[in-house]
Design an enzyme around this catalytic site. Structure first.
Site, PDB file in Angstrom:
ATOM      1  CE  LYS A 115     -21.570 -24.418 -15.875  1.00  0.00           C
ATOM      2  NZ  LYS A 115     -20.890 -25.655 -16.126  1.00  0.00           N
ATOM      3  CE  LYS A 197     -15.173 -21.545 -13.168  1.00  0.00           C
ATOM      4  NZ  LYS A 197     -15.539 -22.873 -12.968  1.00  0.00           N
ATOM      5  CE  LYS A 200     -13.540 -28.537 -17.899  1.00  0.00           C
ATOM      6  NZ  LYS A 200     -14.972 -28.765 -17.335  1.00  0.00           N
TER       7      LYS A 200
END
Ligand code: ATP
Ligand code: LTN
Length: 333
Positions: A115, A197, A200
């Site tokens: 992130k 992965k 969203k």
């Protein structure tokens, strides 16, 4: 443990529209714990603000995530469903546990590394200490089991280390939890890049199937899914795209890989992709219908938020007071 009862805790961030990865890796399994455990399922809005959110979207998604919990079979009579920011004990315990978590441990978290490279302009301290807030969520309820997708295993392991470290100084404070990772569906991959992965927050809409996508959209996205140049439907090393589609098909039908290979023997990828789209759309249709009804009743959702927060706060306070007393904070109640 709370008395004689075993505890289950999990959370989902209201940070975007939920995907079939969230569904198969986590939410779908939540209801299976309701009979044998006392379950707390939280909408973790405080975690969501570690990346920038538009306030109106965050607010709307908080209602939506709660409605989706219920639409996925979580009965509010049998489970405590609530929103993290409504129970201040989460943030309070988080501060305390920050002081029992090492900088080096947090630096090794792969989600932080991912992130912070994705949001290089906003590598804030909350993003770094995110796993400590998650540990607080879990430890506040004396949790035994934490159902999550495999990407969260490292965070639950860190939570165990924090609990053990604290228990060493102050014995018998926290239950040390176990992660529960599903056999099938623990890591649903992106349809556009099956080595990554399904997330969203991915910008490529074709990479993701949302729980709330309509039937035509679901079928179209699966038809476009990236596969390989082979033609046979078989589960094998290096066939990431097909392996992922077979996993999704298996999750929705309960068939194992051998059965799927037999079912599609002699058929091409086109037929298989259509079948994956159809079983996914069929499985999600009742969830979507129930979700629409629930979301239309905003007052009902707010009443549930209130009830859930009161119930959660009761248990959370007990653990927080115990921790504060052990640490030497003066109690004035
Ligand atoms: P983001 O992509 O914004 O980081 P996320 O979807 O990874 O969000 P959450 O919404 O908090 O994160 O995840 C909720 C649960 O869904 C977690 O238990 C997580 O492990 C699981 N999960 C998320 N993505 C997948 C996936 N692709 N496959 C299986 N489980 C998943
Ligand atoms: N970090 C989790 C969401 C989460 C969670 C939790 C999961 C926050 N607190 C406690 C299990 C238990 C994620 O999926 N991104």
């Amino acid at each position: 443990m709370l008395g004689e009862q075993k505890i289950c805790f999990s959370g989902v961030q209201p940070s975007g529209n939920l995907t079939i990865g969230n569904y198969l890796g986590a939410i779908r399994n939540f209801a299976t714990f309701s009979e044998a455990y006392k379950c707390f399922y939280c909408v973790v809005d405080q975690h969501a603000i570690t990346v920038r959110q538009t306030p109106a979207d965050l607010r709307r998604r908080t209602y939506e995530t709660l409605a989706l919990y219920m639409a996925c079979g979580l009965d509010p009579e049998k489970n405590t469903l609530y929103v993290q920011s409504h129970v201040p004990a989460h943030a309070e315990l988080s501060w305390i546990l920050n002081c029992y978590t090492m900088f080096g441990e947090l630096s090794r978290m792969t989600q932080f590394k991912d992130k912070s490279s994705k949001h290089a302009d906003n590598v804030n301290a909350g993003l770094f200490t995110y796993p400590v807030l998650m540990a607080s969520d879990i430890l506040l309820y004396q949790t035994d089991v934490v159902p999550v997708g495999i990407d969260q295993k490292q965070h639950v392991e860190l939570c165990r280390n924090i609990a053990e470290r604290f228990n060493q100084v102050f014995p018998d404070t926290f239950t040390v939890p176990e992660p529960i990772i599903p056999q099938n569906g623990k890591k649903i991959m992106s349809l556009a890049d099956p080595t990554k992965k399904m997330s969203k927050s991915d910008e490529n809409q074709n990479a993701i199937v949302y729980i709330l996508d309509d039937r035509d959209t679901i079928i179209r996205k699966f038809r476009r899914a990236v596969t390989d140049s082979d033609t046979a439907v078989r589960f094998a090393e290096g066939k990431d795209g097909i392996n992922n589609l077979m996993t999704i098909y298996s999750c929705f039908t309960g068939k194992n890989m051998d059965e799927i290979e037999r079912e599609f023997a002699g058929k091409g990828y086109g037929d298989f992709k259509l079948a994956v789209g159809e079983v996914t759309a069929d499985a999600l249709a009742p969830v979507q219908a129930r979700y629409k009804e629930l979301l239309a009743d905003k007052a009902g959702l707010e009443a549930q938020m209130k009830r859930g927060a009161e119930e959660a706060a009761y248990y959370a306070r007990k653990t927080l007071s115990k921790v504060q007393k052990k640490l030497g904070f003066v109690q004035i109640r």
